[in-house]
Design a protein around this motif. Structure first.
Motif, PDB file in Angstrom:
ATOM      1  N   VAL A   1      -8.211   1.806   5.859  1.00 30.20           N
ATOM      2  CA  VAL A   1      -7.275   0.734   5.503  1.00 30.20           C
ATOM      3  C   VAL A   1      -6.840  -0.034   6.739  1.00 30.20           C
ATOM      4  O   VAL A   1      -6.883   0.465   7.861  1.00 30.20           O
ATOM      5  N   GLY A   2      -6.402  -1.273   6.502  1.00 32.92           N
ATOM      6  CA  GLY A   2      -5.842  -2.066   7.573  1.00 32.92           C
ATOM      7  C   GLY A   2      -6.859  -2.967   8.252  1.00 32.92           C
ATOM      8  O   GLY A   2      -7.906  -3.295   7.697  1.00 32.92           O
ATOM      9  N   MET A   3      -6.538  -3.333   9.494  1.00 30.42           N
ATOM     10  CA  MET A   3      -7.273  -4.365  10.200  1.00 30.42           C
ATOM     11  C   MET A   3      -7.905  -3.820  11.482  1.00 30.42           C
ATOM     12  O   MET A   3      -7.348  -2.948  12.130  1.00 30.42           O
ATOM     13  N   PHE A   4      -9.063  -4.351  11.808  1.00 27.34           N
ATOM     14  CA  PHE A   4      -9.687  -4.003  13.076  1.00 27.34           C
ATOM     15  C   PHE A   4      -8.921  -4.657  14.220  1.00 27.34           C
ATOM     16  O   PHE A   4      -8.457  -5.792  14.092  1.00 27.34           O
ATOM     17  N   ALA A   5      -8.797  -3.969  15.316  1.00 28.67           N
ATOM     18  CA  ALA A   5      -8.093  -4.526  16.475  1.00 28.67           C
ATOM     19  C   ALA A   5      -8.885  -5.665  17.078  1.00 28.67           C
ATOM     20  O   ALA A   5     -10.111  -5.584  17.231  1.00 28.67           O
ATOM     21  N   GLY A   6      -8.181  -6.757  17.419  1.00 31.71           N
ATOM     22  CA  GLY A   6      -8.792  -7.827  18.190  1.00 31.71           C
ATOM     23  C   GLY A   6      -9.590  -8.844  17.415  1.00 31.71           C
ATOM     24  O   GLY A   6     -10.069  -9.819  18.001  1.00 31.71           O
ATOM     25  N   ALA A   7      -9.764  -8.657  16.099  1.00 28.27           N
ATOM     26  CA  ALA A   7     -10.521  -9.637  15.323  1.00 28.27           C
ATOM     27  C   ALA A   7      -9.613 -10.794  14.928  1.00 28.27           C
ATOM     28  O   ALA A   7      -8.402 -10.647  14.842  1.00 28.27           O
ATOM     29  N   PRO A   8     -10.206 -11.979  14.662  1.00 26.79           N
ATOM     30  CA  PRO A   8      -9.391 -13.096  14.163  1.00 26.79           C
ATOM     31  C   PRO A   8      -8.679 -12.694  12.877  1.00 26.79           C
ATOM     32  O   PRO A   8      -9.191 -11.897  12.103  1.00 26.79           O
ATOM     33  N   ASP A   9      -7.496 -13.265  12.661  1.00 22.33           N
ATOM     34  CA  ASP A   9      -6.677 -12.866  11.526  1.00 22.33           C
ATOM     35  C   ASP A   9      -7.426 -12.898  10.211  1.00 22.33           C
ATOM     36  O   ASP A   9      -7.314 -12.013   9.383  1.00 22.33           O
ATOM     37  N   GLN A  10      -8.248 -13.942   9.977  1.00 20.17           N
ATOM     38  CA  GLN A  10      -8.925 -14.066   8.700  1.00 20.17           C
ATOM     39  C   GLN A  10     -10.008 -13.005   8.522  1.00 20.17           C
ATOM     40  O   GLN A  10     -10.534 -12.834   7.436  1.00 20.17           O
TER      41      GLN A  10
ATOM     42  N   MET B   1       0.843  -1.197   0.000  1.00 13.95           N
ATOM     43  CA  MET B   1       0.000   0.000   0.000  1.00 13.95           C
ATOM     44  C   MET B   1       0.873   1.240   0.000  1.00 13.95           C
ATOM     45  O   MET B   1       1.835   1.322   0.768  1.00 13.95           O
ATOM     46  N   ALA B   2       0.564   2.203  -0.852  1.00 17.99           N
ATOM     47  CA  ALA B   2       1.293   3.464  -0.872  1.00 17.99           C
ATOM     48  C   ALA B   2       0.664   4.442   0.125  1.00 17.99           C
ATOM     49  O   ALA B   2      -0.545   4.476   0.303  1.00 17.99           O
ATOM     50  N   LEU B   3       1.519   5.229   0.789  1.00 16.52           N
ATOM     51  CA  LEU B   3       1.071   6.232   1.745  1.00 16.52           C
ATOM     52  C   LEU B   3       1.686   7.577   1.390  1.00 16.52           C
ATOM     53  O   LEU B   3       2.903   7.680   1.238  1.00 16.52           O
ATOM     54  N   GLY B   4       0.835   8.599   1.239  1.00 14.04           N
ATOM     55  CA  GLY B   4       1.334   9.944   0.987  1.00 14.04           C
ATOM     56  C   GLY B   4       1.422  10.715   2.296  1.00 14.04           C
ATOM     57  O   GLY B   4       2.121  10.316   3.225  1.00 14.04           O
ATOM     58  N   LEU B   5       0.670  11.810   2.385  1.00 20.30           N
ATOM     59  CA  LEU B   5       0.661  12.598   3.623  1.00 20.30           C
ATOM     60  C   LEU B   5      -0.359  12.082   4.635  1.00 20.30           C
ATOM     61  O   LEU B   5      -0.458  12.602   5.743  1.00 20.30           O
ATOM     62  N   GLY B   6      -1.140  11.076   4.243  1.00 17.61           N
ATOM     63  CA  GLY B   6      -2.090  10.484   5.185  1.00 17.61           C
ATOM     64  C   GLY B   6      -3.200  11.427   5.590  1.00 17.61           C
ATOM     65  O   GLY B   6      -3.733  11.340   6.693  1.00 17.61           O
ATOM     66  N   SER B   7      -3.570  12.331   4.682  1.00 15.14           N
ATOM     67  CA  SER B   7      -4.554  13.355   5.033  1.00 15.14           C
ATOM     68  C   SER B   7      -5.988  12.898   4.830  1.00 15.14           C
ATOM     69  O   SER B   7      -6.916  13.492   5.374  1.00 15.14           O
ATOM     70  N   ASN B   8      -6.213  11.874   4.053  1.00 13.85           N
ATOM     71  CA  ASN B   8      -7.578  11.440   3.751  1.00 13.85           C
ATOM     72  C   ASN B   8      -7.709   9.946   4.016  1.00 13.85           C
ATOM     73  O   ASN B   8      -8.165   9.180   3.183  1.00 13.85           O
ATOM     74  N   MET B   9      -7.264   9.544   5.218  1.00 10.82           N
ATOM     75  CA  MET B   9      -7.119   8.123   5.510  1.00 10.82           C
ATOM     76  C   MET B   9      -7.353   7.817   6.984  1.00 10.82           C
ATOM     77  O   MET B   9      -6.889   8.523   7.869  1.00 10.82           O
ATOM     78  N   ILE B  10      -8.101   6.735   7.220  1.00  6.77           N
ATOM     79  CA  ILE B  10      -8.200   6.143   8.546  1.00  6.77           C
ATOM     80  C   ILE B  10      -7.384   4.858   8.533  1.00  6.77           C
ATOM     81  O   ILE B  10      -7.657   3.947   7.740  1.00  6.77           O
ATOM     82  N   VAL B  11      -6.346   4.799   9.363  1.00  7.95           N
ATOM     83  CA  VAL B  11      -5.582   3.565   9.548  1.00  7.95           C
ATOM     84  C   VAL B  11      -6.197   2.845  10.745  1.00  7.95           C
ATOM     85  O   VAL B  11      -6.174   3.359  11.860  1.00  7.95           O
ATOM     86  N   ARG B  12      -6.750   1.690  10.515  1.00  8.73           N
ATOM     87  CA  ARG B  12      -7.441   0.987  11.591  1.00  8.73           C
ATOM     88  C   ARG B  12      -6.466   0.556  12.687  1.00  8.73           C
ATOM     89  O   ARG B  12      -5.265   0.429  12.463  1.00  8.73           O
ATOM     90  N   ASP B  13      -7.024   0.331  13.862  1.00 12.35           N
ATOM     91  CA  ASP B  13      -6.206   0.128  15.062  1.00 12.35           C
ATOM     92  C   ASP B  13      -5.397  -1.166  15.043  1.00 12.35           C
ATOM     93  O   ASP B  13      -4.396  -1.283  15.760  1.00 12.35           O
ATOM     94  N   GLY B  14      -5.809  -2.138  14.244  1.00 18.01           N
ATOM     95  CA  GLY B  14      -5.062  -3.383  14.138  1.00 18.01           C
ATOM     96  C   GLY B  14      -3.857  -3.294  13.225  1.00 18.01           C
ATOM     97  O   GLY B  14      -3.089  -4.250  13.109  1.00 18.01           O
TER      98      GLY B  14
END
Length: 312
Positions: free
Chosen positions: A297-306, A60-73
């Motif tokens: 983008v990314g993964m929710f915290a605490g959920a099973p890997d799949q 995944m490419a990341l710029g200034l991260g101004s229009n993005m939610i990076v999930r806690d996982g």
């Protein structure tokens, strides 16, 4: 901490950081870590790395991260962040700018001004980089990237460098058909003739309008929802009674209701859940279904890997 990706990642001449915190790199200042953060030294470094990387590892490419939610996982695989080697802007032909994928909208618009190129002023108001503009068909104040893009250089997930024409990107509102895992490393923008003084005046007007209407001094993520046909997202949110609505440490901006704010202690889960609550209330109030403009983008915290990789 995330598990180290297997097999071993290719050697690089740039910087490769495991379990790299992404919260400091995004405007919301929330979210988890990147399994790997890769900051390539140059184009060859990026190509060599991607060509040698296990095809199963997401990129995944990341710029200034101004229009993005990076999930806690956090974000699995490799996050690519382009640095100074990709941040140059030069005039190459009549009314045309050669822009590195890591160049900011401010640098692009000011270089255009210095060279008497109008039509690019709107990039002054978008807090991002050329790569993000190209991917998302960035736009504001009446302009969109599809109106000025000639073509772009893209490193595909395989490491291959290709040039894509404007028509190849299938642009629609805040969307392109850029291949998954591709990294925009350069783009050519073409404007129209203009006087530097008039171009600066337009940039000043845009900057003042943005300052007056948007919560720029807050931890925010820019426009949250796309404007539906025939509607303005902020008006729908306001009419649904969501101005100032809070959930955990997240809040709908009092100043501009299409902006969400991290008041200081919000998790990414707070911010995303607040956005979903706003969508629900708008649907109930007006019958309109708002679509996210902010990337999630990314993964929710605490959920099973799949189950942890979420939708963008």
């Amino acid at each position: 901490m995330m598990a180290v990706a297997q097999p071993v990642l290719p050697a690089v001449s740039g910087k490769l950081t495991p379990n790299a915190p992404l919260a400091p790199l995004v405007w919301f200042k929330s979210g988890g870590v990147a399994e790997w953060l890769f900051e390539p030294r140059d184009l060859a470094d990026l190509q060599q790395f991607l060509s040698g990387l296990d095809p199963a590892v997401p990129v995944m490419a990341l710029g200034l991260g101004s229009n993005m939610i990076v999930r806690d996982g956090g974000v699995p695989g490799v996050v690519v962040r382009l640095g100074k080697a990709f941040a140059k802007v030069t005039k190459t032909a009549d009314l045309t700018l050669e822009c590195g994928g890591g160049a900011s909208g401010i640098l692009v618009s000011s270089t255009a001004r210095d060279n008497g190129i109008a039509g690019v002023e709107f990039l002054r108001s978008i807090p991002g980089t050329v790569g993000g503009f190209v991917r998302m068909n960035g736009g504001a104040y009446g302009g969109e990237v599809k109106d000025i893009l000639v073509d772009c250089d893209v490193v595909l997930r395989s490491g291959e460098l290709v040039t894509l024409q404007n028509a190849d990107l299938g642009y629609t509102y805040r969307h392109s058909q850029l291949p998954e895992g591709a990294v925009v490393v350069a783009a050519r923008f073409r404007g129209r003739p203009g006087e530097p003084e008039a171009i600066q005046a337009e940039m000043d007007r845009i900057s003042a309008s943005r300052e007056a209407s948007q919560p720029l001094r807050s931890k925010t993520g820019g426009s949250t929802f796309k404007n539906p046909d025939g509607h303005k997202a902020w008006e729908l949110v306001d009419k649904a009674g969501c101005r100032g609505l809070q959930l955990g440490g997240a809040q709908v901006s009092e100043k501009h209701t299409n902006f969400l704010i991290n008041t200081g202690v919000a998790t990414s889960a707070d911010i995303e859940a607040l956005g979903e609550e706003v969508r629900r209330r708008v649907k109930d109030n007006s019958g309109v279904t708002l679509e996210w403009e902010i990337q999630r983008v990314g993964m929710f915290a605490g959920a099973p890997d799949q189950e942890r990789v979420g939708k963008k």
